[in-house]
Design a protein around this motif. Structure first.
Motif, short mmCIF file in Angstrom:
data_model
loop_
_atom_site.label_atom_id
_atom_site.label_comp_id
_atom_site.label_asym_id
_atom_site.label_seq_id
_atom_site.Cartn_x
_atom_site.Cartn_y
_atom_site.Cartn_z
N GLY A 32 49.35 50.06 39.47
CA GLY A 32 48.76 49.52 38.51
C GLY A 32 49.26 47.91 38.18
O GLY A 32 50.17 47.42 39.06
N ILE A 33 49.14 47.46 36.98
CA ILE A 33 49.41 46.11 36.76
C ILE A 33 51.13 46.22 36.80
O ILE A 33 51.65 45.08 37.38
N ASN B 56 40.56 47.46 48.36
CA ASN B 56 39.29 48.25 48.98
C ASN B 56 38.50 48.92 47.96
O ASN B 56 37.72 49.54 48.28
N GLU B 57 38.70 48.60 46.48
CA GLU B 57 38.21 48.99 45.47
C GLU B 57 38.18 47.89 44.61
O GLU B 57 39.11 47.07 44.49
N LEU B 58 36.99 47.83 43.78
CA LEU B 58 37.04 46.81 42.41
C LEU B 58 38.27 47.37 41.53
O LEU B 58 38.53 48.77 41.33
N PRO B 59 39.19 46.49 41.18
CA PRO B 59 40.45 46.99 40.33
C PRO B 59 39.91 47.84 38.92
O PRO B 59 39.00 47.24 38.35
N TYR B 60 40.49 49.02 38.79
CA TYR B 60 40.07 49.71 37.88
C TYR B 60 38.53 50.13 37.66
O TYR B 60 37.78 50.12 36.60
N GLY B 61 38.00 50.19 38.90
CA GLY B 61 36.50 50.48 39.18
C GLY B 61 35.90 51.66 39.48
O GLY B 61 34.86 52.08 39.71
N ILE C 96 47.80 38.67 37.86
CA ILE C 96 48.60 39.38 38.84
C ILE C 96 48.05 38.84 40.30
O ILE C 96 48.89 38.34 41.20
N PHE C 97 46.67 38.67 40.45
CA PHE C 97 46.11 38.34 41.74
C PHE C 97 46.46 36.92 42.09
O PHE C 97 46.76 36.56 43.23
N PRO C 98 46.83 35.86 41.01
CA PRO C 98 47.34 34.59 41.52
C PRO C 98 48.69 34.69 42.19
O PRO C 98 49.00 33.54 42.98
N HIS C 99 49.44 35.61 41.91
CA HIS C 99 50.86 35.58 42.59
C HIS C 99 51.12 36.52 43.97
O HIS C 99 52.03 36.36 44.55
N TYR C 100 49.93 36.91 44.36
CA TYR C 100 49.88 37.37 45.81
C TYR C 100 49.84 36.15 46.86
O TYR C 100 49.15 35.33 46.55
N ASP C 101 50.34 36.37 48.10
CA ASP C 101 50.15 35.58 49.20
C ASP C 101 48.91 35.68 49.82
O ASP C 101 48.33 34.60 50.44
N GLY C 102 48.44 36.79 49.80
CA GLY C 102 47.06 37.09 50.51
C GLY C 102 46.59 38.58 50.37
O GLY C 102 47.27 39.17 49.68
N PHE C 103 45.30 38.94 50.67
CA PHE C 103 44.45 40.02 50.46
C PHE C 103 43.90 40.25 51.50
O PHE C 103 43.26 39.79 52.38
N ILE C 104 43.95 41.65 52.04
CA ILE C 104 43.42 42.29 53.02
C ILE C 104 42.25 43.10 52.16
O ILE C 104 42.39 44.08 51.60
N VAL C 105 40.91 42.67 52.31
CA VAL C 105 39.85 43.05 51.58
C VAL C 105 38.82 43.81 52.83
O VAL C 105 38.78 43.46 53.68
#
Length: 398
Positions: free
Chosen positions: A113-114, A136-141, A160-169
């Motif tokens: 979580g957060i 692989n899911e909508l957060p809290y969805g 939270i999202f702005p501080h990641y360097d990247g995402f595997i979606v």
């Protein structure tokens, strides 16, 4: 480069997410990348300690080092002790990350979580590691929408999202979501469902003579549409009297047990529906190889618009015709009566007609199954996507 995956799920034996981790780690290690999997706390409920296959807290699985920081896979029997033990395990995880990561490390956060995500991001950035997350899911969805889930999603997306360097979606919808809230250049890589098609090799069939449909996964109406599948099955039964439907799982443990049982009673399916319990992998694969078809039913919900059912890859690997509803990411890859049968999500009669077609037209069913396997080998190949992921990680590190 080294990859440390921090995952809060069952390991090494589990459900869809565990299998996806296996595809990643198998590909990474085959490419010569050192990979570790860290599980912050024990994951197996105490009541399942005798039946679980996850009994080893530290070791190697297919050349990947894994470790439960709790020192055990089994959660403590005493509910008052569990939070305290979890806290200790998480502190150990934080110390491990701070000790083991550096500027050449990819810290891959899977779940949490957060608060936990914030801590992992902070730890990684202190050590100049690159921080990625699995989306692989909508957060809290995955639960019913409420003011609480909307608030938590807002915080996750905006803070939270702005501080990641990247995402595997896993889907196009999640790709757009991540790019909306993270403005870094080249911050996403879409990796669809993954499968090792070798899972179908050397598998013996179950000695069942009657035709049957097989479902492996949850017994959740919201997620897998069990009731809708049973209704379609009951319609098809009018023409195919000996058709059976087998489900993995234990009905009594489903939160939708009552409505599922009511549906079985209403349509007089008691003798035609069987719940097999939790199967070991070998037995599961035998049922997948032996069945006549599988169904993946997705409602038109917020969750299903963002996710991508991992079961599809497994089903296709066995060259079985699959009936899908027309919702979600699968529609980017599957074409009706080319590599799958696709029905409108609310149309149980169309699903029933496809069931009848598959049973009565084995040549067409075989053709669709073979085309499905070709799609699986081309689009969902674990090794191909592992190479893409490594290149994606290296761009940031270099």
């Amino acid at each position: 480069m080294k990859i440390i995956i921090v995952s809060r799920q069952y390991y090494p034996y589990g459900m869809a997410s565990t299998n996806r981790v296996h595809c990643y780690t198998k590909g990474f290690t085959e490419l010569g990348i050192k990979t570790e999997l860290i599980i912050p706390e024990a994951t197996i409920p105490y009541k399942d300690k005798e039946v679980t296959q996850n009994k080893i807290a530290e070791g190697f699985y297919h050349k990947t080092y894994f470790r439960y920081m709790s020192g055990t896979t089994i959660r403590n029997k005493n509910k008052w002790k569990r939070p305290f033990l979890d806290l200790i395990s998480r502190i150990k995880t934080i110390c491990y990350i701070l000790k083991k990561t550096d500027q050449k490390t990819v810290l891959y956060i899977w779940g949490g979580g957060i608060l936990w995500s914030s801590i992992m991001i902070l730890c990684g950035h202190i050590k100049n590691a690159k921080i990625y997350t699995e989306l692989n899911e909508l957060p809290y969805g995955t639960t019913k929408e409420s003011n609480k889930t909307r608030l938590f999603r807002y915080i996750m997306l905006n803070f939270i999202f702005p501080h990641y360097d990247g995402f595997i979606v896993i889907s196009e919808a999640l790709k757009k979501l991540a790019e909306l809230y993270n403005k870094k250049t080249n911050c996403t890589l879409k990796v669809p469902i993954l499968v090792n098609t070798n899972i179908a090799r050397d598998i013996q069939c179950i000695p069942i003579k009657t035709p049957f449909i097989f479902h492996s996964g949850t017994l959740s109406e919201q997620k897998d549409g069990i009731v809708k599948m049973l209704i379609a099955f009951s319609i098809a039964k009018k023409e195919i009297k000996d058709l059976k439907f087998y489900f993995t799982g234990v009905l009594d443990k489903s939160k939708d047990a009552q409505i599922i049982q009511e549906t079985i009673n209403k349509y007089k399916l008691k003798d035609d529906v069987k719940f097999l319990g939790y199967l070991d992998e070998k037995t599961l694969r035998s049922y997948q190889k032996s069945c006549n078809l599988m169904i993946i039913y997705k409602y038109d919900t917020l969750q299903n618009k963002y996710c991508f059912s991992t079961k599809l890859g497994e089903y296709l690997a066995f060259e079985k015709p699959v009936i899908l509803t027309n919702i979600g990411e699968a529609m980017y890859y599957m074409k009706n009566e080319e590599n799958a049968f696709i029905a409108k999500w609310e149309d149980t009669n169309a699903i029933a007609n496809y069931i009848i077609t598959i049973i009565k037209s084995p040549e067409l069913a075989n053709k669709i199954g073979k085309n499905g396997l070709k799609t699986c080998e081309k689009e969902f190949n674990y090794f191909f996507h592992a190479k893409r992921m490594i290149n994606f990680f290296r761009q940031k590190i270099d």
